[in-house]
Design a protein around this motif. Sequence first.
Motif, PDB file in Angstrom:
ATOM      1  N   ILE A  79       0.850  -1.193   0.000  1.00  0.00           N
ATOM      2  CA  ILE A  79       0.000   0.000   0.000  1.00  0.00           C
ATOM      3  C   ILE A  79       0.889   1.248   0.000  1.00  0.00           C
ATOM      4  N   GLY A  80       1.949   1.199   0.801  1.00  0.00           N
ATOM      5  CA  GLY A  80       2.879   2.322   0.865  1.00  0.00           C
ATOM      6  C   GLY A  80       3.532   2.606  -0.474  1.00  0.00           C
ATOM      7  N   SER A  81       3.873   1.539  -1.211  1.00  0.00           N
ATOM      8  CA  SER A  81       4.504   1.737  -2.523  1.00  0.00           C
ATOM      9  C   SER A  81       3.520   2.347  -3.510  1.00  0.00           C
ATOM     10  N   ALA A  82       2.249   1.994  -3.366  1.00  0.00           N
ATOM     11  CA  ALA A  82       1.228   2.490  -4.291  1.00  0.00           C
ATOM     12  C   ALA A  82       0.757   3.892  -3.921  1.00  0.00           C
ATOM     13  N   VAL A  83       0.665   4.180  -2.616  1.00  0.00           N
ATOM     14  CA  VAL A  83       0.185   5.490  -2.155  1.00  0.00           C
ATOM     15  C   VAL A  83       1.333   6.485  -2.243  1.00  0.00           C
ATOM     16  N   GLY A  84       1.330   7.273  -3.278  1.00  0.00           N
ATOM     17  CA  GLY A  84       2.395   8.257  -3.455  1.00  0.00           C
ATOM     18  C   GLY A  84       1.838   9.609  -3.849  1.00  0.00           C
ATOM     19  N   MET A 127       3.971   4.250   9.261  1.00  0.00           N
ATOM     20  CA  MET A 127       3.595   5.358   8.382  1.00  0.00           C
ATOM     21  C   MET A 127       2.204   5.220   7.784  1.00  0.00           C
ATOM     22  N   MET A 128       1.827   4.018   7.339  1.00  0.00           N
ATOM     23  CA  MET A 128       0.538   3.878   6.650  1.00  0.00           C
ATOM     24  C   MET A 128      -0.662   4.086   7.578  1.00  0.00           C
ATOM     25  N   PRO A 129      -0.719   3.455   8.767  1.00  0.00           N
ATOM     26  CA  PRO A 129      -1.853   3.752   9.657  1.00  0.00           C
ATOM     27  C   PRO A 129      -1.922   5.227  10.053  1.00  0.00           C
ATOM     28  N   VAL A 130      -0.748   5.826  10.324  1.00  0.00           N
ATOM     29  CA  VAL A 130      -0.732   7.245  10.702  1.00  0.00           C
ATOM     30  C   VAL A 130      -1.226   8.102   9.554  1.00  0.00           C
ATOM     31  N   LEU A 131      -0.810   7.786   8.321  1.00  0.00           N
ATOM     32  CA  LEU A 131      -1.249   8.540   7.155  1.00  0.00           C
ATOM     33  C   LEU A 131      -2.768   8.513   7.026  1.00  0.00           C
ATOM     34  N   PHE A 132      -3.366   7.323   7.140  1.00  0.00           N
ATOM     35  CA  PHE A 132      -4.815   7.211   7.006  1.00  0.00           C
ATOM     36  C   PHE A 132      -5.534   7.948   8.132  1.00  0.00           C
ATOM     37  N   ILE A 133      -5.023   7.834   9.349  1.00  0.00           N
ATOM     38  CA  ILE A 133      -5.653   8.512  10.492  1.00  0.00           C
ATOM     39  C   ILE A 133      -5.593  10.031  10.311  1.00  0.00           C
ATOM     40  N   LEU A 134      -4.424  10.545   9.912  1.00  0.00           N
ATOM     41  CA  LEU A 134      -4.273  11.983   9.728  1.00  0.00           C
ATOM     42  C   LEU A 134      -5.169  12.503   8.608  1.00  0.00           C
ATOM     43  N   ILE A 150      -2.076 -14.684  -2.348  1.00  0.00           N
ATOM     44  CA  ILE A 150      -1.775 -13.541  -3.204  1.00  0.00           C
ATOM     45  C   ILE A 150      -3.028 -12.821  -3.709  1.00  0.00           C
ATOM     46  N   PRO A 151      -4.054 -13.515  -4.209  1.00  0.00           N
ATOM     47  CA  PRO A 151      -5.262 -12.789  -4.662  1.00  0.00           C
ATOM     48  C   PRO A 151      -5.887 -11.931  -3.560  1.00  0.00           C
ATOM     49  N   ASN A 152      -5.915 -12.448  -2.344  1.00  0.00           N
ATOM     50  CA  ASN A 152      -6.481 -11.692  -1.229  1.00  0.00           C
ATOM     51  C   ASN A 152      -5.626 -10.472  -0.899  1.00  0.00           C
ATOM     52  N   SER A 153      -4.293 -10.651  -0.941  1.00  0.00           N
ATOM     53  CA  SER A 153      -3.392  -9.527  -0.680  1.00  0.00           C
ATOM     54  C   SER A 153      -3.551  -8.450  -1.742  1.00  0.00           C
ATOM     55  N   ALA A 154      -3.667  -8.866  -3.002  1.00  0.00           N
ATOM     56  CA  ALA A 154      -3.835  -7.907  -4.089  1.00  0.00           C
ATOM     57  C   ALA A 154      -5.128  -7.117  -3.915  1.00  0.00           C
ATOM     58  N   LYS A 155      -6.178  -7.796  -3.469  1.00  0.00           N
ATOM     59  CA  LYS A 155      -7.461  -7.128  -3.223  1.00  0.00           C
ATOM     60  C   LYS A 155      -7.309  -6.056  -2.153  1.00  0.00           C
ATOM     61  N   ASN A 156      -6.601  -6.375  -1.077  1.00  0.00           N
ATOM     62  CA  ASN A 156      -6.395  -5.404   0.000  1.00  0.00           C
ATOM     63  C   ASN A 156      -5.575  -4.213  -0.468  1.00  0.00           C
ATOM     64  N   VAL A 157      -4.530  -4.478  -1.260  1.00  0.00           N
ATOM     65  CA  VAL A 157      -3.693  -3.391  -1.778  1.00  0.00           C
ATOM     66  C   VAL A 157      -4.518  -2.453  -2.644  1.00  0.00           C
ATOM     67  N   ALA A 158      -5.311  -3.009  -3.562  1.00  0.00           N
ATOM     68  CA  ALA A 158      -6.135  -2.186  -4.450  1.00  0.00           C
ATOM     69  C   ALA A 158      -7.154  -1.373  -3.656  1.00  0.00           C
ATOM     70  N   PHE A 159      -7.762  -1.990  -2.650  1.00  0.00           N
ATOM     71  CA  PHE A 159      -8.779  -1.294  -1.854  1.00  0.00           C
ATOM     72  C   PHE A 159      -8.187  -0.122  -1.087  1.00  0.00           C
ATOM     73  N   PHE A 160      -7.083  -0.360  -0.367  1.00  0.00           N
ATOM     74  CA  PHE A 160      -6.530   0.694   0.482  1.00  0.00           C
ATOM     75  C   PHE A 160      -5.833   1.779  -0.331  1.00  0.00           C
ATOM     76  N   ASP A 161      -5.267   1.428  -1.481  1.00  0.00           N
ATOM     77  CA  ASP A 161      -4.685   2.441  -2.352  1.00  0.00           C
ATOM     78  C   ASP A 161      -5.780   3.377  -2.858  1.00  0.00           C
ATOM     79  N   THR A 162      -6.912   2.797  -3.257  1.00  0.00           N
ATOM     80  CA  THR A 162      -8.036   3.595  -3.735  1.00  0.00           C
ATOM     81  C   THR A 162      -8.624   4.444  -2.607  1.00  0.00           C
TER      82      THR A 162
END
Length: 444
Positions: A21-26, A182-189, A255-267
Amino acid sequence: MGSIEKRDGFATKWGFILACIGSAVGMGNIWRFPVLVSEWGGMTFLIPYFIFVIFIGSTGVIEEFALGRAAAAGPVGAFGMCTAMKGNRKLGERIGIIPIVGSLALAIGYSCVMGWVFKYAWMSIDGSMFAMQSNMDLIGSTFGKTASAWGANFWIVISLIVSFGIMSLGVAGGIEKSNKIMMPVLFILFLLLGVYILFQPGSSNGYKYIFTVNFSGLLDPKIWIYAFGQAFFSLSVAGNGSVIYGSYLSKSEDIPNSAKNVAFFDTLAALLAALVIIPAMAVGGAELSSGGPGLMFIYLINIMNNMAGGRIIEIIFYLCVLFAGVSSIINLYEAPVAYLQERFKAKRITATAIIHIIGCIVAICIQGIVSEWMDVVSIYICPLGALLAAVMFFWVAGKDFAEENVNMGSNKKIGAWFFLSGKYVYCFLAIVALVAGALLGGIG
């Protein structure tokens, strides 16, 4: 070519997901996404964007994770493994250099931007940003000096020292642990900022704009091209970062489940950014389609300086940007670092130091042309890397290999649709991204 001895890896499932998620959220999520949402009419843009995120998340992201895990190596080793099935490992290894070069080139350009982000984060903390108030000449000239040739040397060095410090600690000890913070703090902020903006006078105009649908606008092919381009690059599908992160996965990872989570949280991160920035601009009466670097470093500063509690808002906002940028840059530098480890058996700290020294020197030298540099990389090299990874996985390695490695560790086996849609539709869309990016001058 062998893999890294005693290969490092992610210690936990959520550590891996947060790193991805961190790599995608830029910066693309924070300044490019809100601008596209504004320029193309709110929900009119979001509808095709959501469609493409779902499709790419269920094909390209899964494919790159599985390819990296199967090879336990980055693009060079992974591509070599695929072509070795056809009797020519060297060919794949040579082709695999392209995504490595793309990742390093993008990381170098990102390093310039991160220099700006570190400087502005510090300016928000020490109060010099708030002191500029509504003096647009001063705000504009400050960014002009920062983004000019040799304008942010000190801050580029600082940003790369931080990146080196995190990466030198390894995948589990550095990348995973830093993203867990960093990622939880980013979303909370961002959530806190969103709630604050909600109660500001005039913010409702921004929300109305975001949730407006112009159905006739959906007939414009360009909106679909731009939506695909943003989804493509936002999910970090470029044949490098997702492949190398996938290479650190255990065989039991779903892997499919992880990819789903990455796509969801990036969006979700992109939507939060839009729900903060567009209503904030509406509060300040600014032109909603004002984009690019000027949005984050000029227009928003003027708006935040005139808000109640503006100085605190600026600190929170630029910390969000800082975390998003750092999490992305360590992913971009990871592929070339891992290549040095794999190819030359270099120690982790040595490989990380070499790549960061190269990155620092080149980044300082290209500050005056960073926009053009990023255009070339995002238009040509990244889509080409993604296309090559897909061709290796779906076309060269073949159906049996693809389905076995995608389903390994999965609780629910993926259907036959995955291979067919990946081999034909996804590869076709990757070609479209490459061609359309060149024709339109950049869509990422």
